[in-house]
Design an enzyme around this catalytic site. Structure first.
Site, short mmCIF file in Angstrom:
data_model
loop_
_atom_site.label_atom_id
_atom_site.label_comp_id
_atom_site.label_asym_id
_atom_site.label_seq_id
_atom_site.Cartn_x
_atom_site.Cartn_y
_atom_site.Cartn_z
N HIS A 1 -14.16 -2.26 6.09
CA HIS A 1 -13.02 -3.01 6.64
C HIS A 1 -13.36 -3.68 7.98
CE1 HIS A 1 -8.84 -3.24 8.41
NE2 HIS A 1 -8.62 -3.67 7.17
N SER B 1 -11.20 -0.62 0.12
CA SER B 1 -9.88 -1.23 0.15
C SER B 1 -9.72 -2.42 -0.79
CB SER B 1 -9.54 -1.67 1.57
OG SER B 1 -10.45 -2.66 2.01
N ASN C 1 0.84 -1.21 0.00
CA ASN C 1 0.00 0.00 0.00
C ASN C 1 0.87 1.25 0.00
OD1 ASN C 1 -2.51 -1.44 0.22
ND2 ASN C 1 -1.93 -1.90 2.32
N ASP D 1 -13.81 6.33 6.75
CA ASP D 1 -12.47 5.73 6.78
C ASP D 1 -11.75 6.12 5.48
OD1 ASP D 1 -10.37 3.90 6.30
OD2 ASP D 1 -11.28 2.40 7.60
N LYS E 1 -0.09 3.68 4.88
CA LYS E 1 -0.29 3.29 3.48
C LYS E 1 0.39 4.35 2.60
CE LYS E 1 -4.37 0.74 4.92
NZ LYS E 1 -3.74 -0.55 5.19
N GLU F 1 -16.17 3.63 3.98
CA GLU F 1 -14.83 4.01 3.51
C GLU F 1 -15.04 5.01 2.39
OE1 GLU F 1 -12.48 0.49 2.52
OE2 GLU F 1 -13.39 -0.55 4.20
N HIS G 1 -7.46 4.54 2.41
CA HIS G 1 -6.90 4.39 1.06
C HIS G 1 -7.05 5.66 0.21
CE1 HIS G 1 -6.00 0.17 1.64
NE2 HIS G 1 -7.12 0.16 2.37
C1 LIG Z 1 -10.12 0.52 5.03
C2 LIG Z 1 -9.09 0.26 6.07
N1 LIG Z 1 -9.25 0.77 7.29
C3 LIG Z 1 -8.36 0.57 8.27
C4 LIG Z 1 -7.23 -0.18 8.05
C5 LIG Z 1 -6.26 -0.38 9.16
O1 LIG Z 1 -5.17 0.49 8.99
P1 LIG Z 1 -3.74 0.11 9.56
O2 LIG Z 1 -3.10 -0.80 8.55
O3 LIG Z 1 -3.05 1.41 9.72
O4 LIG Z 1 -3.96 -0.59 10.86
C6 LIG Z 1 -7.02 -0.75 6.81
C7 LIG Z 1 -5.82 -1.58 6.56
O5 LIG Z 1 -5.76 -2.47 5.79
C8 LIG Z 1 -7.97 -0.53 5.78
O6 LIG Z 1 -7.82 -1.08 4.56
#
Ligand SMILES: Cc1ncc(COP(=O)(O)O)c(C=O)c1O
Length: 403
Positions: A145, A192, A59, A217, A251, A188, A220
């Site tokens: 997620h 993701s 990422n 969220d 990321k 989101e 990404h």
């Molecule tokens: C949409 C989404 N939210 C939260 C996270 C979690 O983030 P982190 O990798 O910083 O724990 C991810 C990680 O894959 C994600 O894809």
């Protein structure tokens, strides 16, 4: 499923071993077994001896994880403050660099305040239960997620899932919830696994109509979309209406750590109520400094996200020209839908023979029957790399599905 004479909870007992073996066997039979595999490094392009690997599973969208400016800033912070924060932020684990980065993140995102967490996962599972509880209602897009779902589970609130990006369904669910209950809408902004976008403006309108809070969220979207990579909330001018923007330093920003941006009262509430903030050690100074250096880069170079997105547009067109379905992707995340887990694994293995890493995503990470390669394009991938990759992906996916 315990063996006679041994309890399932007995670490030394045959019963425990038996159920674990059975569970692992099921995963193997269903081609769902996962394992960790050490790679020679991180980021979009790796070298192993004399071989160059194109990595489409990181990422590291802006290719910042190996940027010397981040590495030097992290080294300097570790030398000055130490390798760790050594205590919870509320005990003795807050350093000036934490406060500074929070202020900068708030300004960058257009919210009054920000709060750092140990990771994006912790940001979600810490924030959601601080906002809603047992008598409340959460409304989450079907594809959000795992950390959002786990946050709702921890909160004890009733979880309603709306069809992916379906604002009418969200509206129906909100209308059916008790008028007085506290409500939180969760989505989101860039998804993701599918790389498509939420209709954030419509979701915000809908949440407002029902007096619901919204958490978006931006894991990404951060670094890639919006002015100077501030994300889609900023791009759409919604910072005044979206209550919480969640983000990650892990990321596009190339380092590690998570955060939310919000109003000052919400930040204060989180500092007092978010267990994943209170009962854990503060983010290490090196990670904080790397995050800050990444923000410097975003401020200096507004062209990084647009350059990446233009390369992705061309990449998707090349895949489409070879008959590959990239679904509704409109971002740096390009899914190549395969269908069955076994065919997705076969495609990934074939690509690896050509030094292209693209990990197969299988249920439960993605819905049943939609196993895929999730290709993450990064600025480490040149236009020539992407042309070559599109051909290889098309060849290997077509061959795997045909067998
Ligand atoms: C949409 C989404 N939210 C939260 C996270 C979690 O983030 P982190 O990798 O910083 O724990 C991810 C990680 O894959 C994600 O894809």
């Amino acid at each position: 499923m315990t063996t006679e004479g041994a309890s399932a909870g007995d670490p030394a007992g045959g019963g425990a071993a038996a159920w674990i073996d059975a569970e692992l066997e099921t995963l193997r039979d269903q081609h769902l077994m996962r394992q960790t595999t050490a790679r020679p490094g991180a980021g979009g392009k790796l070298t192993e001896g004399s071989i160059e690997l194109l990595n489409f599973s990181s990422n590291d969208y802006l290719n910042l994880s190996r940027d010397t400016r981040l590495i030097e800033a992290a080294n300097a912070a570790a030398a000055r403050f130490g390798a760790g924060a050594t205590a919870s932020r509320l005990v003795a684990g807050t350093l000036p660099c934490h406060d500074e980065l929070e202020q900068r993140l708030a300004t960058h995102k257009g919210h009054p305040a920000a709060l750092l967490f140990g990771s994006g996962f912790l940001a979600n599972i810490g924030t959601i239960p601080a906002l809603i509880g047992r008598d409340d209602h959460a409304f989450a897009d079907r594809l959000v997620h795992a950390s959002i779902i786990d946050g709702v589970r921890l909160s004890g609130a009733r979880l309603h899932r709306f069809h992916h990006n379906d604002v009418d369904h969200l509206s129906d669910l909100l209308a059916a919830a008790p008028l007085r209950a506290r409500k939180l809408v969760l989505t989101e902004s860039v998804f993701s696994m599918d790389g498509d976008m939420a209709p954030l403006d419509q979701i915000t309108d809908t949440a407002e109509r029902f007096n619901a809070m919204i958490l978006v969220d931006e894991a990404h979207a951060g670094g890639v979309f919006g002015p100077h990579g501030a994300g889609r909330i900023a791009e759409l001018g919604l910072a005044d209406r979206v209550h919480i923007g969640m983000g990650t330093l892990s990321k596009a920003l190339g380092g590690y750590g998570g955060f939310v941006t919000c109003s000052s009262p919400i930040r204060e509430l989180l500092v007092n109520r978010a267990r994943a903030f209170i009962y854990t050690t503060g983010l290490p100074p090196a990670a904080v400094a790397a995050g800050s250096a990444a923000l410097d880069i975003l401020e200096q170079d507004p062209g990084l996200g647009p350059t990446l997105l233009e390369r992705c547009r061309v990449f998707r067109l090349a895949l489409h020209a070879r008959g590959i379905d990239t679904s509704h992707s409109a971002s740096q995340i390009v899914p190549v839908l395969i269908g069955e887990s076994q065919a997705a694994i076969a495609t990934a293995e074939a690509l690896q023979q050509h030094n292209l890493l693209a990990v197969a995503m299988r249920p439960p990470t993605v819905p049943e029957g939609t196993a895929r390669l999730r290709l993450s394009v990064t600025l480490a991938h040149t236009p020539d790399d992407l042309t070559r990759a599109a051909d290889l992906v098309a060849d290997c996916a077509t061959a795997a599905v045909a067998t």
